[in-house]
Every structure is written in C-alpha cells, then in structure tokens.
Design a protein around this motif. Structure first.
Motif, PDB file in Angstrom:
ATOM      1  N   TYR A   1       0.722  -1.188  -0.089  1.00 52.44           N
ATOM      2  CA  TYR A   1      -0.027  -0.050   0.191  1.00 52.44           C
ATOM      3  C   TYR A   1       1.015   1.332  -0.142  1.00 52.44           C
ATOM      4  O   TYR A   1       1.944   1.042   0.399  1.00 52.44           O
ATOM      5  N   PRO A   2       0.305   2.512  -0.421  1.00 48.05           N
ATOM      6  CA  PRO A   2       1.288   3.642  -0.440  1.00 48.05           C
ATOM      7  C   PRO A   2       1.869   3.921   1.065  1.00 48.05           C
ATOM      8  O   PRO A   2       1.128   4.016   2.034  1.00 48.05           O
ATOM      9  N   GLY A   3       3.107   3.923   0.872  1.00 47.12           N
ATOM     10  CA  GLY A   3       3.887   4.245   2.132  1.00 47.12           C
ATOM     11  C   GLY A   3       4.253   3.040   2.802  1.00 47.12           C
ATOM     12  O   GLY A   3       4.829   3.139   4.065  1.00 47.12           O
ATOM     13  N   CYS A   4       3.809   1.968   2.406  1.00 50.41           N
ATOM     14  CA  CYS A   4       4.309   0.645   3.186  1.00 50.41           C
ATOM     15  C   CYS A   4       5.787   0.389   3.339  1.00 50.41           C
ATOM     16  O   CYS A   4       6.458   0.621   2.349  1.00 50.41           O
ATOM     17  N   ASP A   5       6.118   0.372   4.386  1.00 55.80           N
ATOM     18  CA  ASP A   5       7.621   0.335   4.818  1.00 55.80           C
ATOM     19  C   ASP A   5       8.152  -1.239   4.347  1.00 55.80           C
ATOM     20  O   ASP A   5       7.767  -2.101   4.582  1.00 55.80           O
ATOM     21  N   PRO A   6       9.348  -0.899   3.290  1.00 56.15           N
ATOM     22  CA  PRO A   6      10.055  -2.071   2.452  1.00 56.15           C
ATOM     23  C   PRO A   6      10.583  -3.321   3.585  1.00 56.15           C
ATOM     24  O   PRO A   6      10.824  -4.281   3.315  1.00 56.15           O
ATOM     25  N   GLY A   7      10.968  -2.435   4.795  1.00 57.86           N
ATOM     26  CA  GLY A   7      11.603  -3.239   5.873  1.00 57.86           C
ATOM     27  C   GLY A   7      10.660  -4.406   6.423  1.00 57.86           C
ATOM     28  O   GLY A   7      11.250  -5.406   6.818  1.00 57.86           O
ATOM     29  N   ILE A   8       9.410  -4.661   5.950  1.00 55.29           N
ATOM     30  CA  ILE A   8       8.583  -5.750   6.219  1.00 55.29           C
ATOM     31  C   ILE A   8       9.082  -6.946   5.479  1.00 55.29           C
ATOM     32  O   ILE A   8       8.998  -7.911   5.908  1.00 55.29           O
ATOM     33  N   ILE A   9       9.746  -6.860   4.215  1.00 57.67           N
ATOM     34  CA  ILE A   9      10.398  -7.920   3.705  1.00 57.67           C
ATOM     35  C   ILE A   9      11.481  -8.232   4.522  1.00 57.67           C
ATOM     36  O   ILE A   9      11.633  -9.707   4.821  1.00 57.67           O
ATOM     37  N   ASP A  10      12.298  -7.642   4.896  1.00 56.70           N
ATOM     38  CA  ASP A  10      13.428  -7.919   5.601  1.00 56.70           C
ATOM     39  C   ASP A  10      13.000  -8.654   7.014  1.00 56.70           C
ATOM     40  O   ASP A  10      13.545  -9.682   7.491  1.00 56.70           O
ATOM     41  N   PHE A  11      11.785  -8.234   7.672  1.00 56.11           N
ATOM     42  CA  PHE A  11      11.462  -8.703   8.785  1.00 56.11           C
ATOM     43  C   PHE A  11      11.202 -10.254   8.569  1.00 56.11           C
ATOM     44  O   PHE A  11      11.619 -10.926   9.306  1.00 56.11           O
ATOM     45  N   PHE A  12      10.469 -10.636   7.666  1.00 56.39           N
ATOM     46  CA  PHE A  12       9.993 -11.951   7.408  1.00 56.39           C
ATOM     47  C   PHE A  12      11.247 -12.642   6.938  1.00 56.39           C
ATOM     48  O   PHE A  12      11.173 -14.033   7.622  1.00 56.39           O
ATOM     49  N   VAL A  13      12.119 -12.374   6.520  1.00 56.55           N
ATOM     50  CA  VAL A  13      13.386 -12.866   6.171  1.00 56.55           C
ATOM     51  C   VAL A  13      13.954 -13.104   7.596  1.00 56.55           C
ATOM     52  O   VAL A  13      14.641 -14.305   7.676  1.00 56.55           O
ATOM     53  N   GLU A  14      14.254 -12.281   8.123  1.00 59.69           N
ATOM     54  CA  GLU A  14      15.022 -12.343   9.576  1.00 59.69           C
ATOM     55  C   GLU A  14      14.331 -13.448  10.462  1.00 59.69           C
ATOM     56  O   GLU A  14      14.857 -13.950  11.357  1.00 59.69           O
ATOM     57  N   GLU A  15      12.677 -13.240  10.350  1.00 69.08           N
ATOM     58  CA  GLU A  15      12.131 -14.216  10.984  1.00 69.08           C
ATOM     59  C   GLU A  15      12.401 -15.945  10.572  1.00 69.08           C
ATOM     60  O   GLU A  15      11.476 -16.706  11.190  1.00 69.08           O
ATOM     61  N   GLY A  16      12.913 -15.881   9.621  1.00 68.07           N
ATOM     62  CA  GLY A  16      13.115 -17.431   9.241  1.00 68.07           C
ATOM     63  C   GLY A  16      12.052 -17.828   7.943  1.00 68.07           C
ATOM     64  O   GLY A  16      11.869 -19.289   7.768  1.00 68.07           O
ATOM     65  N   TYR A  17      11.245 -16.699   7.480  1.00 68.03           N
ATOM     66  CA  TYR A  17      10.329 -17.227   6.223  1.00 68.03           C
ATOM     67  C   TYR A  17      11.100 -17.667   5.217  1.00 68.03           C
ATOM     68  O   TYR A  17      12.142 -17.156   4.769  1.00 68.03           O
ATOM     69  N   LYS A  18      10.475 -18.528   4.589  1.00 70.01           N
ATOM     70  CA  LYS A  18      11.102 -19.477   3.223  1.00 70.01           C
ATOM     71  C   LYS A  18      10.468 -18.912   1.985  1.00 70.01           C
ATOM     72  O   LYS A  18      11.084 -19.057   0.903  1.00 70.01           O
ATOM     73  N   GLY A  19       9.397 -17.973   1.830  1.00 72.27           N
ATOM     74  CA  GLY A  19       8.959 -17.524   0.868  1.00 72.27           C
ATOM     75  C   GLY A  19       7.960 -16.265   1.316  1.00 72.27           C
ATOM     76  O   GLY A  19       7.377 -16.371   2.180  1.00 72.27           O
ATOM     77  N   VAL A  20       7.722 -15.329   0.252  1.00 66.91           N
ATOM     78  CA  VAL A  20       6.970 -14.318   0.424  1.00 66.91           C
ATOM     79  C   VAL A  20       6.048 -14.259  -0.843  1.00 66.91           C
ATOM     80  O   VAL A  20       6.610 -13.878  -1.976  1.00 66.91           O
TER      81      VAL A  20
ATOM     82  N   ALA B   1      11.120   2.024  -3.794  1.00 66.48           N
ATOM     83  CA  ALA B   1      11.825   2.052  -2.645  1.00 66.48           C
ATOM     84  C   ALA B   1      12.124   0.703  -2.105  1.00 66.48           C
ATOM     85  O   ALA B   1      13.004   0.091  -1.478  1.00 66.48           O
ATOM     86  N   TRP B   2      11.131  -0.304  -2.521  1.00 66.71           N
ATOM     87  CA  TRP B   2      11.181  -1.552  -2.279  1.00 66.71           C
ATOM     88  C   TRP B   2      12.117  -2.382  -2.940  1.00 66.71           C
ATOM     89  O   TRP B   2      12.705  -3.524  -2.727  1.00 66.71           O
ATOM     90  N   ILE B   3      12.719  -2.066  -3.911  1.00 63.23           N
ATOM     91  CA  ILE B   3      13.637  -2.691  -4.989  1.00 63.23           C
ATOM     92  C   ILE B   3      14.636  -3.484  -4.246  1.00 63.23           C
ATOM     93  O   ILE B   3      14.829  -4.652  -4.524  1.00 63.23           O
ATOM     94  N   PRO B   4      15.582  -2.688  -3.446  1.00 66.70           N
ATOM     95  CA  PRO B   4      16.789  -3.029  -2.903  1.00 66.70           C
ATOM     96  C   PRO B   4      16.071  -4.378  -2.188  1.00 66.70           C
ATOM     97  O   PRO B   4      17.082  -5.291  -1.660  1.00 66.70           O
ATOM     98  N   HIS B   5      15.111  -4.104  -1.394  1.00 69.21           N
ATOM     99  CA  HIS B   5      14.724  -5.262  -0.432  1.00 69.21           C
ATOM    100  C   HIS B   5      14.176  -6.503  -1.007  1.00 69.21           C
ATOM    101  O   HIS B   5      13.964  -7.448  -0.165  1.00 69.21           O
ATOM    102  N   LEU B   6      13.886  -6.367  -2.358  1.00 68.41           N
ATOM    103  CA  LEU B   6      13.321  -7.693  -3.155  1.00 68.41           C
ATOM    104  C   LEU B   6      14.685  -8.573  -3.274  1.00 68.41           C
ATOM    105  O   LEU B   6      14.329  -9.840  -3.750  1.00 68.41           O
TER     106      LEU B   6
END
Length: 419
Positions: free
Chosen positions: A301-320, A333-338
């Motif tokens: 959504y507009p303004g959504c923090d791309p750090g949410i991707i990093d959060f799931f990776v750090e929590e051990g998630y295997k796919g998003v 702004a999300w591109i580097p986090h992908l």
C-alpha cells in the motif's frame, strides 16, 4: 404452566391464534417457537394461554433412531458411495439463541439426517475430521484433510465432499488442488447461513455438492450458490475461486475464468461451461502432502515500509507473496529489499487481469531484482502454491520454474471473458 423442554413439539393457543412449533431456548415467561415455516416467534405466556405437547423431544429423538437408515436405502438403490468429511464452519453450525452467536454444534450424522434428498443421489458415509470455524483452519489442517481424502479414495469412494467454512475455503481448495492428484471428484462446500436458519443455503449447497461428487469432474472444486435464490449452484475450479461478499448466498465467484459449470436445482442437471477439467480416472491417485508453512502473504500500500520484507526474512520465512498494485508493482523504494535468497512472488490486488512487469520501469527493476511474477494467479492461490512448491524443492530456480508453470488450472493461457 405445563412442563415443557427445549426440543418439544408443542401447540400454543393465545388470543384466538394457534401456533405450532418446536420449543427453542426461552427466557422468563416467554416461549420461543421455531414454526413450521422456519421462522421463530416469541409468545408471552399468561394464565389464558393454552399449551399442548404434541410430541416430546424424547419421542422425536426415539423416532429418528428407529427410522431405517437412509444409507441402507441408498445402497439398495445401487447408488454410488460418496464420502462426506466435515471440518466445521457455518454449514455445521447453529444459532445459540441465548447469546445470538453462531457456533459449530452440528455433528456430521445430524446434518445428513436432515437432508433426506441425499439418499436419492448416493450412499453417504460421514466423518467428523474436526469441527472448527474456518478462520481457525491452518496449513496443518490442509494436510489432515488431504490425507483423509486420500484414504477415502483408496478405500473406494466414488466421490468426496468436504464441508468447510466459507471464509478460508478458497485457501483450502487451492492447497488441496496441489496436494492431491485424484481420479474422482473432490468437492468443497459450505454455507453462508447456519443450517437451522430459514434462509440457510446449506441444504441446496450440500445436495448440489453431492451431485457433483458423482459427476465426471475429477478434480478439486468448490460448489456454492450461483444466485441469491435456490435455483442453481456453480462449480468453481479450486484454484480460481474467491469469496466476493461477506454475507450474500452467491458470494463465491470464479476469477479470471468461467466456472466449470452449474447444477440446476431441484432437478440437479449439470450444465458445463468448460471442458478444461480433469475427467474421472484420468489421473492416478497421488498424495503430495509436504508443504512449507513459513510463507507470508503481504499487501503493498502507499507508504508501506519495505522493511517488512526484511522482517519476514529475519524471522526465518522461506517465501513471500506480495499483492502489488495494478500490473504487479511496488514502490521503487522496495527494489533493494526484493533481492533476497528466498522466493519473492508478485501478484496483483486487482484480481482480474494479469501481472506484467515489463511495461513500466519499476516492473523491469523488479524483474532484475529476481521477483517471480505469476501471470493471473490469485494471491491466495499463489501463497498455497508457494507453500506446496517449497515442500517439494528448495532450489530457487526450480521454485521459479514451478511457480510460473500452470499445474492445476491456476494460470490461464490468456485473459478473456470474465463470468
């Protein structure tokens, strides 16, 4: 006042009007009756009120037990065997009239007894796998359901019906589509309104689902009301269906595809809209019940923090899986986090139409970052498919290949007419 109990069939005369019905939970000096037309009425009782017990609850229960088992009648007719697996949900619920809440209370055999039409379609055997509302269904439950269906098919069932809550039925249907290779129909069914309500859709849905289970449509499907009336139900492919309304009886719709067909009610004639489905005995029975539960579905959504991707990776998630905008985009702004070592799958919030990340610069940058775009696959189906794919392989390139491969009708060849 005459001694009556909940469940008694009684007659009440008051002020020159006669009422006949079943005693429901009541309070103080008011008796709540369920009338023969299905509606409830509260009658204030005074010294001028006449009450007569027509049949006590014990007598009613005894007569039900003494009736000849409908399954035996169906067997005598030489009808095919259909297994009905109950998991809970509104179709297995009734209203608690003391609180007004709807809870899962019916048992499997109770529902079968109150739909005698089923004995004209098939010999029915029932199992209560669990009795929970669909918001409490988890991926572990998908595995349990898949294994239960597999066992029923191995034991010779001609078709399988799964009674399920509607809110997450599309998740279960898509998950089972990937976990099972089935030579017979596997049909999910639910209801928008509990079985004891006069406006319930459960009876027609269950009858039409059972009829579908005896058909030639040998894959996982969802059968629910096609309109708000009791005129027909639609047969949806398990990977293309979504609940599109909170409470209407015709809430379920096929997305990016036409339904497989419809079942007219009450004649139960099946009219096919498509021949793109697996036919009976076309596939050998197989069970692929390994899934990776640690996958996430997130909405951009507009303004959504791309750090949410990093959060799931750090929590051990295997796919998003990401629900992107329009053609499947997220903020630049999300591109580097992908750029992750886990699969990142892009779908669209639009539902109808296809993802295409080759039109705009952001999309092309997303492709370079390694995201997996999945054509017109539904976000929920993308999630269940990713869980299933990761249960089969952890190789990232193979995951990408499988996610982009149409396996169970989840990806259409082209975007065409929308039903």
């Amino acid at each position: 006042m005459i001694d009556i109990e909940e469940g008694d069939l009684i007659k009440i005369k008051k002020d020159g009007v006669e009422y006949k019905g079943t005693v429901m939970p009541s309070i103080d000096d008011t008796i709540v009756l369920k009338l023969e037309n299905g509606y409830n009425i509260g009658i204030n009782i005074d010294e001028k009120t006449f009450i007569e017990i027509i049949k006590s609850k014990k007598e009613i229960d005894s007569s039900i037990l003494d009736n000849k088992n409908q399954d035996l009648t169906a067997k005598e007719k030489g009808l095919p065997n259909v297994s009905v697996i109950f998991t809970g949900g509104t179709i297995a619920s009734r209203i608690d009239y003391k609180t007004g809440a709807v809870t899962s209370q019916f048992k499997a055999d109770e529902i079968i007894k109150i739909i005698p039409e089923l004995s004209d379609i098939a010999t029915i055997d029932t199992d209560q796998l669990f009795n929970i509302l669909s918001e409490n269904i988890s991926p572990k439950n998908w595995v349990d359901i898949a294994r239960a269906v597999y066992d029923k098919i191995k034991k010779g069932s001609y078709g399988v019906v799964i009674a399920h809550g509607t809110d997450t039925m599309n998740y279960t249907a898509s998950a089972l589509s990937f976990m099972l290779r089935t030579p017979i129909p596997v049909v999910l069914v639910g209801s928008q309104r509990s079985s004891d309500r006069p406006s319930s859709d459960s009876y027609v849905n269950m009858i039409c689902a059972t009829k579908t289970a005896t058909s030639d449509i040998a894959e996982v499907s969802v059968v629910m009301h096609g309109t708000i009336s009791d005129d027909f139900c639609l047969i949806h492919k398990g990977t293309n269906v979504r609940k599109m309304h909170t409470s209407r009886r015709d809430a379920f719709r096929s997305i990016n595809s036409v339904p497989i067909g419809k079942i007219n009610y009450p004649d139960l004639e099946i009219n096919l809209f498509s021949d793109r489905y697996k036919k009976r005995d076309e596939e050998d029975l197989r069970l692929y019940d390994k899934i990776e539960e640690k996958c996430a579905l997130i909405k951009f959504y507009p303004g959504c923090d791309p750090g949410i991707i990093d959060f799931f990776v750090e929590e051990g998630y295997k796919g998003v899986v990401i629900e992107g905008t329009g053609l499947g985009h997220v903020s630049s702004a999300w591109i580097p986090h992908l750029k992750q070592d886990i699969p990142i799958v892009i779908t669209s919030q639009c539902l109808n139409g296809r993802v295409s990340n080759r039109v705009y610069d952001t999309g092309r940058m997303m492709i370079k970052a390694g995201v997996i775009d999945c054509e017109d696959i539904l976000p929920e189906t993308a999630l269940t498919k990713l869980m299933w794919v990761l249960g089969q392989t952890k190789d990232l390139e193979e995951v990408k290949r499988l996610m982009r491969t149409n396996m169970r009708g989840e990806i259409s060849k082209s975007t065409g007419y929308i039903f």
